[in-house]
Write a protein that holds these residues in place. Sequence first.
Motif, PDB file in Angstrom:
ATOM      1  N   THR A  91       0.844  -1.173  -0.028  1.00  0.00           N
ATOM      2  CA  THR A  91       0.089  -0.036   0.038  1.00  0.00           C
ATOM      3  C   THR A  91       0.805   1.338   0.021  1.00  0.00           C
ATOM      4  O   THR A  91       1.783   1.512   0.956  1.00  0.00           O
ATOM      5  N   ARG A 117       2.612  -6.338   3.176  1.00  0.00           N
ATOM      6  CA  ARG A 117       2.781  -7.743   4.040  1.00  0.00           C
ATOM      7  C   ARG A 117       3.817  -8.509   3.164  1.00  0.00           C
ATOM      8  O   ARG A 117       3.920  -8.187   1.805  1.00  0.00           O
ATOM      9  N   PHE A 148       4.294  -7.775   8.568  1.00  0.00           N
ATOM     10  CA  PHE A 148       4.056  -6.304   7.784  1.00  0.00           C
ATOM     11  C   PHE A 148       5.557  -5.700   7.588  1.00  0.00           C
ATOM     12  O   PHE A 148       6.527  -5.848   8.221  1.00  0.00           O
ATOM     13  N   GLU A 157       0.400 -10.696  10.476  1.00  0.00           N
ATOM     14  CA  GLU A 157       0.376  -9.210  10.451  1.00  0.00           C
ATOM     15  C   GLU A 157       0.571  -8.472   9.196  1.00  0.00           C
ATOM     16  O   GLU A 157       1.154  -8.947   8.210  1.00  0.00           O
ATOM     17  N   GLU A 158      -0.392  -7.383   8.801  1.00  0.00           N
ATOM     18  CA  GLU A 158      -0.202  -6.812   7.656  1.00  0.00           C
ATOM     19  C   GLU A 158      -0.491  -5.472   7.989  1.00  0.00           C
ATOM     20  O   GLU A 158      -1.336  -5.077   8.924  1.00  0.00           O
ATOM     21  N   ALA A 159       0.137  -4.439   7.000  1.00  0.00           N
ATOM     22  CA  ALA A 159      -0.030  -2.983   7.168  1.00  0.00           C
ATOM     23  C   ALA A 159      -0.863  -2.618   6.087  1.00  0.00           C
ATOM     24  O   ALA A 159      -0.835  -3.008   4.855  1.00  0.00           O
ATOM     25  N   TYR A 160      -1.963  -1.521   6.427  1.00  0.00           N
ATOM     26  CA  TYR A 160      -2.729  -1.299   5.579  1.00  0.00           C
ATOM     27  C   TYR A 160      -2.694   0.080   5.433  1.00  0.00           C
ATOM     28  O   TYR A 160      -3.299   0.745   4.153  1.00  0.00           O
ATOM     29  N   VAL A 163       2.012   3.496  11.354  1.00  0.00           N
ATOM     30  CA  VAL A 163       1.346   2.459  10.604  1.00  0.00           C
ATOM     31  C   VAL A 163       0.259   1.744  11.140  1.00  0.00           C
ATOM     32  O   VAL A 163       0.294   1.573  12.533  1.00  0.00           O
ATOM     33  N   GLY A 216      -2.637  -1.515  10.671  1.00  0.00           N
ATOM     34  CA  GLY A 216      -2.497  -2.631  10.351  1.00  0.00           C
ATOM     35  C   GLY A 216      -3.485  -3.664  11.056  1.00  0.00           C
ATOM     36  O   GLY A 216      -4.442  -3.183  11.958  1.00  0.00           O
TER      37      GLY A 216
END
Length: 206
Positions: free
Chosen positions: A12, A28, A47, A70-73, A85, A87
């Motif tokens: 992103t 991610r 992330f 874990e993921e960052a959005y 950040v 996520g």
Amino acid sequence: RVFGSIGTNRNTFADGVGAYNYPTVVGRTFGNFHGQTNHSTSGNTDFFVIQFDESGNTNWARIHGTNAIEEAYGVAEDAWGNVYVLGVAYGNLDGQIRVGDIYSDLMLVKYDSSGNRLYTRLWGTDGDDTPVDLVLENTNCIYTCSTVYKSWWGQTNPGAESAVLSRWRQGPNVVPSASIQKPLAGREFLQNETVLCGGTGNDTDD
């Protein structure tokens, strides 16, 4: 710039809007890159955060997470070059304990301008919580937008999936100080709601 690892990477992109105006990419990854190592031994995603200078050179890169997903959005930068950040986390991260048990919690992580991690916060409900975006109003307030399936911080869930707009005050505890929860009539509603993040201070006052 093309970057990544062997496997699937989701990115992103967000332009820096702070003191340095450096572009920052979050997302991610299943693998390792830029000298950073994925923390999962179970094949899950961590992330990542990568900040570039105006010439496209890497200022710093971070991969962070647990053995779970874990993921960052979303990402934003303040006037001092600190990076925030937003996520999702399925594991207990940096001493923070998830509310969601087997479900996802929301994650907010702050880095300084050199990429040093300053704090991590997990928060959410006992259902699936999904981040959408965040913006900085000024040096004191962070607004986060998300979707949830349960009642949120004293708000009543209007049914099924709902949209939440939360205001965070900067300080030692860094917890939501106020929230609005509304019915979610499709994803487009929440994307429109995100526009309100910079100007809803009066609506979300305690």
